[in-house]
Design a protein around this motif. Structure first.
Motif, PDB file in Angstrom:
ATOM      1  N   MET A 325      43.835  66.990  15.163  1.00 29.94           N
ATOM      2  CA  MET A 325      42.584  66.720  14.205  1.00 29.94           C
ATOM      3  C   MET A 325      41.408  67.731  14.442  1.00 29.94           C
ATOM      4  SD  MET A 325      42.321  62.790  16.776  1.00 29.94           S
ATOM      5  CE  MET A 325      41.133  62.632  16.039  1.00 29.94           C
ATOM      6  N   HIS A 326      41.596  68.792  15.708  1.00 32.40           N
ATOM      7  CA  HIS A 326      41.198  70.082  16.009  1.00 32.40           C
ATOM      8  C   HIS A 326      41.197  71.429  14.982  1.00 32.40           C
ATOM      9  CE1 HIS A 326      37.888  67.169  17.829  1.00 32.40           C
ATOM     10  NE2 HIS A 326      38.673  66.913  18.145  1.00 32.40           N
ATOM     11  N   ALA A 327      42.656  70.814  14.795  1.00 30.96           N
ATOM     12  CA  ALA A 327      43.299  72.559  13.701  1.00 30.96           C
ATOM     13  C   ALA A 327      42.563  73.867  13.880  1.00 30.96           C
ATOM     14  CB  ALA A 327      43.726  71.747  12.702  1.00 30.96           C
ATOM     15  N   ASP A 328      41.268  73.257  13.033  1.00 27.34           N
ATOM     16  CA  ASP A 328      40.149  74.791  13.284  1.00 27.34           C
ATOM     17  C   ASP A 328      40.261  75.644  14.148  1.00 27.34           C
ATOM     18  OD1 ASP A 328      40.878  74.177   9.952  1.00 27.34           O
ATOM     19  OD2 ASP A 328      38.710  73.258   9.992  1.00 27.34           O
ATOM     20  N   ALA A 329      39.496  74.612  14.871  1.00 22.68           N
ATOM     21  CA  ALA A 329      39.453  75.133  16.149  1.00 22.68           C
ATOM     22  C   ALA A 329      40.362  75.623  17.025  1.00 22.68           C
ATOM     23  CB  ALA A 329      38.501  74.023  17.194  1.00 22.68           C
ATOM     24  N   PHE A 330      41.272  74.980  16.981  1.00 24.58           N
ATOM     25  CA  PHE A 330      42.738  75.034  17.965  1.00 24.58           C
ATOM     26  C   PHE A 330      43.552  76.620  17.235  1.00 24.58           C
ATOM     27  CE2 PHE A 330      47.023  74.909  18.742  1.00 24.58           C
ATOM     28  CZ  PHE A 330      46.876  75.017  19.631  1.00 24.58           C
ATOM     29  N   GLY A 333      41.481  81.414  16.585  1.00 26.76           N
ATOM     30  CA  GLY A 333      41.674  82.157  18.057  1.00 26.76           C
ATOM     31  C   GLY A 333      43.244  82.983  17.864  1.00 26.76           C
ATOM     32  N   PHE A 334      44.025  82.389  17.069  1.00 25.67           N
ATOM     33  CA  PHE A 334      45.534  83.168  17.139  1.00 25.67           C
ATOM     34  C   PHE A 334      45.226  84.106  16.107  1.00 25.67           C
ATOM     35  CE2 PHE A 334      47.550  78.591  17.360  1.00 25.67           C
ATOM     36  CZ  PHE A 334      47.278  78.711  18.200  1.00 25.67           C
ATOM     37  N   THR A 335      46.049  85.079  16.932  1.00 25.02           N
ATOM     38  CA  THR A 335      46.135  85.962  15.969  1.00 25.02           C
ATOM     39  C   THR A 335      47.349  85.763  15.343  1.00 25.02           C
ATOM     40  OG1 THR A 335      47.685  87.223  17.349  1.00 25.02           O
ATOM     41  CG2 THR A 335      44.901  88.098  18.092  1.00 25.02           C
ATOM     42  N   HIS A 336      47.697  86.952  14.582  1.00 28.82           N
ATOM     43  CA  HIS A 336      49.087  87.178  13.011  1.00 28.82           C
ATOM     44  C   HIS A 336      50.294  87.290  14.128  1.00 28.82           C
ATOM     45  CE1 HIS A 336      51.623  87.641   9.724  1.00 28.82           C
ATOM     46  NE2 HIS A 336      51.832  88.189  10.349  1.00 28.82           N
ATOM     47  N   ARG A 337      50.644  88.080  15.023  1.00 28.06           N
ATOM     48  CA  ARG A 337      50.690  87.920  15.910  1.00 28.06           C
ATOM     49  C   ARG A 337      51.456  86.611  16.666  1.00 28.06           C
ATOM     50  NH1 ARG A 337      52.370  92.520  20.206  1.00 28.06           N
ATOM     51  NH2 ARG A 337      54.796  91.948  21.116  1.00 28.06           N
TER      52      ARG A 337
END
Length: 419
Positions: A325-330, A333-337
């Motif tokens: 539901m909050h995929a954009d916020a979750f 902060g993920f990096t490509h790695r």
């Protein structure tokens, strides 16, 4: 002069698709807009759809699904490791894993919810016989290569352990073709047979779409499974013989016992997509309640184990839904790695599930001759070494299945999304 209208990918808010014609003019089109509507709104343009956007469906990958998958696989591994025994021990060799005895098996029910959600996500735009055949092909490509490799590993493991090779051929064949009749080369294959029955049901629904939608299929499965679970629960309380009869494998293959988990996943996706009726959203509550009934009764209504299993299942399911539901916020902060790692863990979870039981038990027995479990320290060392061996084998299977898949893959279908 006709100008091509190139429909691009969905933007971060998933509400609009950006487009640009040859003249350089940018337009914004709602991602729910159909091809017919686009052509009507942009007369004189030729519509070009790329693979990143299909009609009525944005392509998306949710990394939380990968996280929950590896979590569920780890739960099942710990559940089985908690039951392993050796001739030189009077009880379970890894007695410290007792909290996972009974509770850890709920990882299978978590997998079934994930399957219902992911299948709805990937197949909701598929239509007709061609869509059904592509769906079956992609699902077979997802589960069979790793299953075949792992079945051969299980066959070799049992053969080296001293079992008669002739007696292992039939279980190997049954496992390889997902026969609804066991026994299998590995004890976990039964759940894949249940998954295959679910896939077949969805494929039949795709043929008849849109007359029979995935949402309506979820309601039908939920209703049938709920009736079974009510009778099954009453039988547990008043008629143990009837309960044993109802608990046999056919009830699983025909989606009676575990159907509510698949249905819940499908209904969750309908709710998350926010384009279904209030009645569909209202079906989530009874589906969730019947899932809890199955988990609790399936653990013999033992208060501690049942409550623990329900808590673990609810936590994993709620976490997955919240993060989607909050995929954009979750995922912002993920990096490509990190994204690459999560995807790999999601893939690894399947190989880990397939190889932790038969291969894992054999590894524990073999390593116990080198690391005898005579003290808490040696038991811990034996556990770590055994888990590392299972992880290494799972990594090998994950790499081998990718190589095996390549010549079997179809050109990417615009009808089916990621899974």
């Amino acid at each position: 002069m006709l100008q091509p209208l190139a429909v691009g990918t969905v933007t971060q808010d998933k509400k609009f698709a950006s487009t640009r014609n040859l003249g350089g003019q940018r337009n914004y089109i709602n991602s729910n807009t159909t091809k017919k509507q686009i052509l009507e709104n942009y007369p004189g343009n030729i519509l070009l759809l790329d693979e990143s956007m299909t009609e009525n469906k944005p392509a998306t990958h949710y990394y939380v699904v990968d996280i929950v998958r590896i979590y569920a696989a780890a739960l099942v591994l710990l559940f089985h490791f908690a039951s392993f025994q050796l001739p030189q021990t009077s009880g379970p060799v890894f007695a410290f894993l007792w909290p996972f005895d009974g509770v850890g098996s709920v990882g299978v029910e978590i997998f079934f919810v994930i399957s219902g959600l992911v299948i709805s996500m990937s197949a909701e735009s598929a239509r007709g016989m061609q869509g059904a055949l592509r769906f079956i092909h992609l699902r077979a490509l997802r589960i069979l290569p790793a299953l075949w490799i792992s079945s051969v590993i299980g066959f070799a493991t049992l053969s080296l352990a001293g079992q008669d090779i002739g007696s292992l051929i039939a279980p190997l064949v049954r496992s390889s073709v997902l026969s609804p009749v066991g026994p299998y080369i590995d004890g976990v294959v039964w759940s894949l047979v249940v998954e295959a029955a679910f896939y077949l049901t969805v494929a039949i629904t795709i043929i008849f779409a849109p007359r029979l939608s995935l949402e309506n299929l979820a309601k039908i499965i939920c209703a049938g499974s709920s009736v079974y679970l009510v009778v099954w629960s009453v039988a547990f309380l008043f008629d143990k013989e009837l309960f044993a009869t109802l608990s046999r494998f056919p009830s699983k293959v025909f989606l009676m016992r575990y159907g509510v988990f698949f249905a819940l996943g499908m209904l969750l996706w309908a709710h998350l997509r926010s384009h279904r009726s209030k009645n569909a959203i209202g079906a989530l509550l009874p589906a969730g309640l019947m899932c809890i009934v199955e988990i609790f009764v399936g653990r013999d209504m033992l208060w501690g184990i049942g409550t623990g299993a329900v808590a673990v299942w609810l936590t994993a399911t709620a976490f997955m839904v919240f993060c989607i539901m909050h995929a954009d916020a979750f995922e912002a902060g993920f990096t490509h790695r990190q994204r690459t790692i999560f995807r790999y863990l999601g893939s690894l979870s399947y190989a880990l599930y397939l190889n932790h039981y038969t291969f894992g038990a054999s590894i524990v027995q073999s390593l116990s001759t080198v690391l005898p479990p005579v003290s808490p320290g040696s038991v811990g060392l034996l556990f770590c070494a055994s888990v590392c061996a299972v992880l290494l084998m799972s990594c090998f299977v994950t790499s081998a299945e990718r190589i095996m898949k390549k010549p079997l893959m179809l050109r990417r279908s615009p009808q089916l999304g990621p899974s």
